[in-house]
Motif scaffolding. Sequence first.
Motif, mmCIF file in Angstrom:
data_model
loop_
_atom_site.group_PDB
_atom_site.id
_atom_site.type_symbol
_atom_site.label_atom_id
_atom_site.label_comp_id
_atom_site.label_asym_id
_atom_site.label_seq_id
_atom_site.Cartn_x
_atom_site.Cartn_y
_atom_site.Cartn_z
ATOM 1 N N SER A 48 -54.993 -3.049 -13.635
ATOM 2 C CA SER A 48 -54.535 -4.425 -13.758
ATOM 3 C C SER A 48 -55.433 -5.378 -12.977
ATOM 4 O O SER A 48 -56.009 -5.013 -11.962
ATOM 5 N N ARG A 49 -55.523 -6.570 -13.472
ATOM 6 C CA ARG A 49 -56.310 -7.605 -12.813
ATOM 7 C C ARG A 49 -55.487 -8.205 -11.681
ATOM 8 O O ARG A 49 -54.271 -8.312 -11.766
ATOM 9 N N VAL A 50 -56.186 -8.631 -10.656
ATOM 10 C CA VAL A 50 -55.528 -9.268 -9.522
ATOM 11 C C VAL A 50 -55.301 -10.739 -9.874
ATOM 12 O O VAL A 50 -56.199 -11.407 -10.392
ATOM 13 N N LEU A 97 -56.796 -14.977 -3.600
ATOM 14 C CA LEU A 97 -56.898 -15.904 -2.465
ATOM 15 C C LEU A 97 -56.323 -15.287 -1.198
ATOM 16 O O LEU A 97 -56.884 -15.444 -0.109
ATOM 17 N N GLU A 98 -55.220 -14.571 -1.343
ATOM 18 C CA GLU A 98 -54.616 -13.903 -0.186
ATOM 19 C C GLU A 98 -55.538 -12.805 0.340
ATOM 20 O O GLU A 98 -55.698 -12.647 1.552
ATOM 21 N N ASN A 99 -56.160 -12.056 -0.552
ATOM 22 C CA ASN A 99 -57.103 -11.014 -0.138
ATOM 23 C C ASN A 99 -58.282 -11.622 0.615
ATOM 24 O O ASN A 99 -58.733 -11.082 1.620
ATOM 25 N N ARG A 100 -58.773 -12.757 0.116
ATOM 26 C CA ARG A 100 -59.887 -13.441 0.779
ATOM 27 C C ARG A 100 -59.475 -13.896 2.175
ATOM 28 O O ARG A 100 -60.192 -13.726 3.145
ATOM 29 N N GLN A 143 -65.300 -11.502 -3.762
ATOM 30 C CA GLN A 143 -64.871 -12.629 -2.935
ATOM 31 C C GLN A 143 -66.014 -13.351 -2.233
ATOM 32 O O GLN A 143 -65.945 -14.563 -2.030
ATOM 33 N N PHE A 144 -67.050 -12.605 -1.829
ATOM 34 C CA PHE A 144 -68.121 -13.167 -1.000
ATOM 35 C C PHE A 144 -69.484 -12.780 -1.569
ATOM 36 O O PHE A 144 -69.680 -11.635 -1.957
#
Length: 192
Positions: free
Chosen positions: A2-4, A10-13, A51-52
């Motif tokens: 599944s896709r996040v 944003l929370e993971n970042r 993310q980065f």
Amino acid sequence: MSRVSQAQALENRRRAVTSASKLFRERGVNGISVADLMKSIGLTTGGFYKQFPSKEALVAEAAQAAFGDLDVLLAGFDADHGDHDTARAALVDFYLSAEHRDQPGTGCPTAGFAGDMAREPTAGDVRETYAAGVQDFAAWMSTDANGGLPVVATLVGAILLARATAGTELSEKILESTHKALTASQNPEPES
């Protein structure tokens, strides 16, 4: 697979930046790998690169977040102590404490990132972020035309030396003698 969701991404970042901010101050930028960082928050290395663009980009964000935390701490000192002079004195007490010495991961980013900024050839964003944070801290510590830089340099030097000698009598002596010197310089004896 599944896709996040965008909200989860944003929370993971945010979690990556928060964890990096602490771990970089605690272990140094080169002391923590991307894999270790992501493992610390329960994500994969592949997630990092979604993310980065690079570790250096994360370092800049982590430093900015750490200085944001310092701003909140300083505002709290102002709010808790009524006037700025008393707040500055209380900050010196805290900064030169065994508690601050022994918890670099949540400590001042000026000291926490200093070694990395001095050793590593970093891109302008990281160094500019760090320099701006140092200048803001110095402005908060300012009592005269020097803009607080001598006091910040003294505090940072003392905490770095105290951390480097932790577990020895010298570490305690560094904290105590620096505190005494700064307190005396801020409250000089009246001349007779």
